[in-house]
Design a protein around this motif. Sequence first.
Motif, PDB file in Angstrom:
ATOM      1  N   LEU A   1      38.365  43.165  11.886  1.00 33.41           N
ATOM      2  CA  LEU A   1      36.987  43.667  11.898  1.00 33.41           C
ATOM      3  C   LEU A   1      36.303  43.432  10.556  1.00 33.41           C
ATOM      4  N   VAL A   2      37.042  43.617   9.456  1.00 33.69           N
ATOM      5  CA  VAL A   2      36.471  43.329   8.138  1.00 33.69           C
ATOM      6  C   VAL A   2      36.189  41.831   8.012  1.00 33.69           C
ATOM      7  N   PHE A   3      37.082  41.004   8.567  1.00 34.76           N
ATOM      8  CA  PHE A   3      36.868  39.558   8.572  1.00 34.76           C
ATOM      9  C   PHE A   3      35.566  39.202   9.294  1.00 34.76           C
ATOM     10  N   LEU A   4      35.309  39.824  10.443  1.00 30.62           N
ATOM     11  CA  LEU A   4      34.066  39.569  11.168  1.00 30.62           C
ATOM     12  C   LEU A   4      32.848  39.961  10.342  1.00 30.62           C
TER      13      LEU A   4
ATOM     14  N   ALA B   1      41.106  29.741  11.905  1.00 24.91           N
ATOM     15  CA  ALA B   1      41.303  30.997  12.638  1.00 24.91           C
ATOM     16  C   ALA B   1      40.788  30.895  14.065  1.00 24.91           C
ATOM     17  N   GLU B   2      39.774  30.078  14.295  1.00 22.94           N
ATOM     18  CA  GLU B   2      39.151  30.053  15.615  1.00 22.94           C
ATOM     19  C   GLU B   2      39.663  28.936  16.523  1.00 22.94           C
ATOM     20  N   ILE B   3      40.012  27.777  15.957  1.00 24.53           N
ATOM     21  CA  ILE B   3      40.449  26.679  16.833  1.00 24.53           C
ATOM     22  C   ILE B   3      41.882  26.241  16.556  1.00 24.53           C
TER      23      ILE B   3
ATOM     24  N   GLN C   1      48.829  27.509   9.932  1.00 22.86           N
ATOM     25  CA  GLN C   1      48.402  28.884   9.667  1.00 22.86           C
ATOM     26  C   GLN C   1      47.975  29.558  10.967  1.00 22.86           C
ATOM     27  N   SER C   2      48.464  30.746  11.186  1.00 29.10           N
ATOM     28  CA  SER C   2      48.059  31.535  12.353  1.00 29.10           C
ATOM     29  C   SER C   2      46.680  32.129  12.116  1.00 29.10           C
ATOM     30  N   PRO C   3      46.006  32.588  13.163  1.00 28.94           N
ATOM     31  CA  PRO C   3      44.682  33.204  12.965  1.00 28.94           C
ATOM     32  C   PRO C   3      44.706  34.369  11.992  1.00 28.94           C
TER      33      PRO C   3
ATOM     34  N   GLU D   1      46.778  45.260  20.421  1.00 31.22           N
ATOM     35  CA  GLU D   1      46.409  43.893  20.791  1.00 31.22           C
ATOM     36  C   GLU D   1      44.990  43.599  20.337  1.00 31.22           C
ATOM     37  N   ILE D   2      44.786  42.405  19.788  1.00 33.33           N
ATOM     38  CA  ILE D   2      43.485  42.003  19.278  1.00 33.33           C
ATOM     39  C   ILE D   2      42.909  40.931  20.192  1.00 33.33           C
ATOM     40  N   HIS D   3      41.708  41.157  20.664  1.00 40.18           N
ATOM     41  CA  HIS D   3      41.016  40.185  21.505  1.00 40.18           C
ATOM     42  C   HIS D   3      39.998  39.463  20.622  1.00 40.18           C
ATOM     43  N   ARG D   4      40.400  38.334  20.084  1.00 43.90           N
ATOM     44  CA  ARG D   4      39.519  37.589  19.190  1.00 43.90           C
ATOM     45  C   ARG D   4      38.419  36.907  19.985  1.00 43.90           C
ATOM     46  N   ALA D   5      37.247  36.823  19.319  1.00 44.21           N
ATOM     47  CA  ALA D   5      36.088  36.235  19.992  1.00 44.21           C
ATOM     48  C   ALA D   5      36.270  34.749  20.222  1.00 44.21           C
ATOM     49  N   GLY D   6      37.016  34.076  19.331  1.00 37.94           N
ATOM     50  CA  GLY D   6      37.298  32.653  19.491  1.00 37.94           C
ATOM     51  C   GLY D   6      36.043  31.807  19.484  1.00 37.94           C
ATOM     52  N   MET D   7      35.883  30.980  20.528  1.00 38.44           N
ATOM     53  CA  MET D   7      34.784  30.024  20.559  1.00 38.44           C
ATOM     54  C   MET D   7      33.518  30.586  21.174  1.00 38.44           C
ATOM     55  N   VAL D   8      33.483  31.865  21.498  1.00 38.70           N
ATOM     56  CA  VAL D   8      32.303  32.423  22.153  1.00 38.70           C
ATOM     57  C   VAL D   8      31.153  32.473  21.165  1.00 38.70           C
ATOM     58  N   PRO D   9      30.011  31.857  21.455  1.00 30.22           N
ATOM     59  CA  PRO D   9      28.886  31.903  20.522  1.00 30.22           C
ATOM     60  C   PRO D   9      28.378  33.313  20.361  1.00 30.22           C
ATOM     61  N   SER D  10      27.898  33.606  19.175  1.00 28.02           N
ATOM     62  CA  SER D  10      27.385  34.931  18.855  1.00 28.02           C
ATOM     63  C   SER D  10      25.876  34.881  18.767  1.00 28.02           C
ATOM     64  N   ARG D  11      25.226  35.969  19.137  1.00 27.68           N
ATOM     65  CA  ARG D  11      23.775  35.985  19.100  1.00 27.68           C
ATOM     66  C   ARG D  11      23.261  35.971  17.669  1.00 27.68           C
ATOM     67  N   SER D  12      23.873  36.741  16.795  1.00 26.52           N
ATOM     68  CA  SER D  12      23.355  36.856  15.440  1.00 26.52           C
ATOM     69  C   SER D  12      24.217  36.190  14.413  1.00 26.52           C
ATOM     70  N   CYS D  13      25.458  35.907  14.729  1.00 27.10           N
ATOM     71  CA  CYS D  13      26.362  35.274  13.778  1.00 27.10           C
ATOM     72  C   CYS D  13      27.232  34.262  14.492  1.00 27.10           C
TER      73      CYS D  13
END
Length: 574
Positions: free
Chosen positions: A112-115, A143-145, A186-188, A340-352
Amino acid sequence: MLSRLMSSSIRSLDRECNCTVRLLDDSEYTCTIQRDAKGQYLFDLICHHLNLLEKDYFGIRYVDPDKQRHWLEFTKSIAKQMKSQPPFTMCLRVKFYPPDPAALKEEITRYLVFLQVKRDLYHGRLLCKTSDAALLAAYILQAEIGDYDPGKHPEGYSSKFQFFPKHSEKLERRIADIHKTELIGQSPETSELNFLQKAQMLETYGVDPHPCKDVSGNPAFLAFTPFGFTVLQGNRRVHFLKWEEVTKLKFEAKTFHIYANQKEDKKIILTYFAPTPEACKHLWKCGVENQAFYKLEKSSQVRTVSSSNLFFKGSRFRYSGKVAKEVMEQSAKIKRDPPEIHRAGMVPSRSCPSITHGPRLTSVPRTRRRAVHISIMEGLESLRDSAHSTPVRSVSHGDSFMSSRGHMVDGSEPSTSAVISDEAYSPSDSVLPTPVAEHGMEMPLARHLNGAPCSIDEEKESEAGASKEGQLADYASGKRAMRMVRSRQSPASDVEELNKFVLSVLRLFLVTIGLLFALLLLLIMLTESDLDIAFLRDIRKTPEFQQFHFEYFCPLRRWFACKLRWMGGFLISK
C-alpha cells in the motif's frame, strides 16, 4: 399501523448515509453508516476490508466544496466534518510515511505504501533526476510485468508505460535496459521494496506540498516529511528543520509561523502566508500531527496545542493516534500468516495509470499541444486562489533563503540548500514529475523549442463526486529570488499586521474589563453577602478592609442608592 412502519423506516433511512472510499489502487469501497458514526468506525471498516493491521500510517482524506482538503478526524462524527450532503466520497491515503519502509512488518503494508509513493511519483510530489527516475520506473515495471520476455515485450515496450507525463526515447531505453539486465529474477515484493528504499533516499519522499508565499511575496511550498519540516522553492529545498529542532507551530488567519532552535542556540522564526485561513489551519494541523507522530516517544506525551498566544482567540487541537515508536513496537507483536495480496498488475488506473496504451506525449502535434496547454492554463487560472494544499501556480526558482519576519536570515549555506533536480521543474508544463536531464539547464530550452508542453489532470479526490481535486504542483523556472537579510513587509502585509495589532489590543481591553468585573463581584461578596467561608471571614477581619468598608464603600453605596431612588421617582412622575 402501516403509516407508523413507513415513518419509522423513513427515519431509519434519514439516520443512514452512504460513503464511497477510493482506495490506493483506485478501486472503491462503498458502505452504509449511521449519520452519527465517527471517523474511527469507517476507518476500521476499510482496514478490515484490506486485512490491514499496520494501519496507523494511513488516513482518510476528503475535499470540501471549496476544494480544501482535510484529513478525517477519527474522534469526531463523519457527518459533522463533511460540509456537504451524502453520499460522501473520500480517499484512503498514506498520512504518515514510514521512515524506513523495510522495517514494516507485513508485506500488505509495504504494498500500500508502494502504491502511494508510485502515485507521488506520477503526480509530481516525488522529484528526481533522470538516473533515479529510470531506476524507479524499472522497479515498477519489474513489479508489474515480471522478467523481460522477448516474446511478450517487443522493441519499445517501455514506451507504452507512463510513469511520468512525458519522457524522451532516451529515458525509455534506459528504463528498458535496466529492466532487461539488472532486475532479472526479482519478485514483485522485492521490486516494491527496492523501489521504496530508493524513494526513501530522495529529499521529497513523503512530501505533500502546501502552497504558500514568503514575506516578500515569493511562492513557496511547505511540507512535512518523516524527518522534519521542508521548504521548497523552485527546484530547490531551501530549508530543512529536523523535528527535534522545531519547537512550536502557530497560525493566525492566513499567517503560519514555525519556531525552531538550531545548533549553537540559534533561534529562528519562519513566516509564510497561506492562500486562505482554512488552508492555513489545515497546514497547522498537519504540522502538529506530523510533529507528534515522529517526535514523541509515547502517545501519553501528546498535549493539546493552541494556535495562538494568550488573549488571542485561537484553535485548539490534539493529535489522537499513536506515535511512530509505538506503532513499530505494536507491529513487532503481529503474529499471523501473511495475508494474500491482490496486486493491480496491468489494470489501468483512473488517476495513476501504470500503463497507458496511447502515444507518447512527444508524438502529439505541436499545434495540438499548444491548444491543450492554453485550455489547461485557463483552468489553472480559475483554480489559482483555491484552497488546495498542493501547488497551484508556477513559482520562480532561485538561491536558497529563509523567509522570516524581523530576523536576520542567511539560507545560502550549502548545508541548508539542496538541489532537488538538475533543471527547474515546472508542473505548469505538466503536473507530473518530468525526469530531468543530468546535463544542466539545456533541457528547458530544448523543450521550449519543441512547442508548448501539455498538462495532465491530477488525481481525482473530490468529495460527493462534485469537484476534481487537482494536485496542480507548480515549480516554474524564472528569475532568481533575492536573498533576504531583513525582509520588508509589503503594504498589504503592513495593513494586515496593523489590523492584527488593533484586534489584539481590543481583546486585551475586553479581558481587562472582564477581570475588573470579576473583582467587583468578589468585592460585593465580601461586603454584602453573609457567606461564612474561612478566607472571606479572614479578609473581613483585617483593619484595612474594615477601613475601606466604612470610609469608602458604605458612602459609595448610599450615593448609588440615592441616585437610583431619584431616577425611580423621576420615571414614576412622568
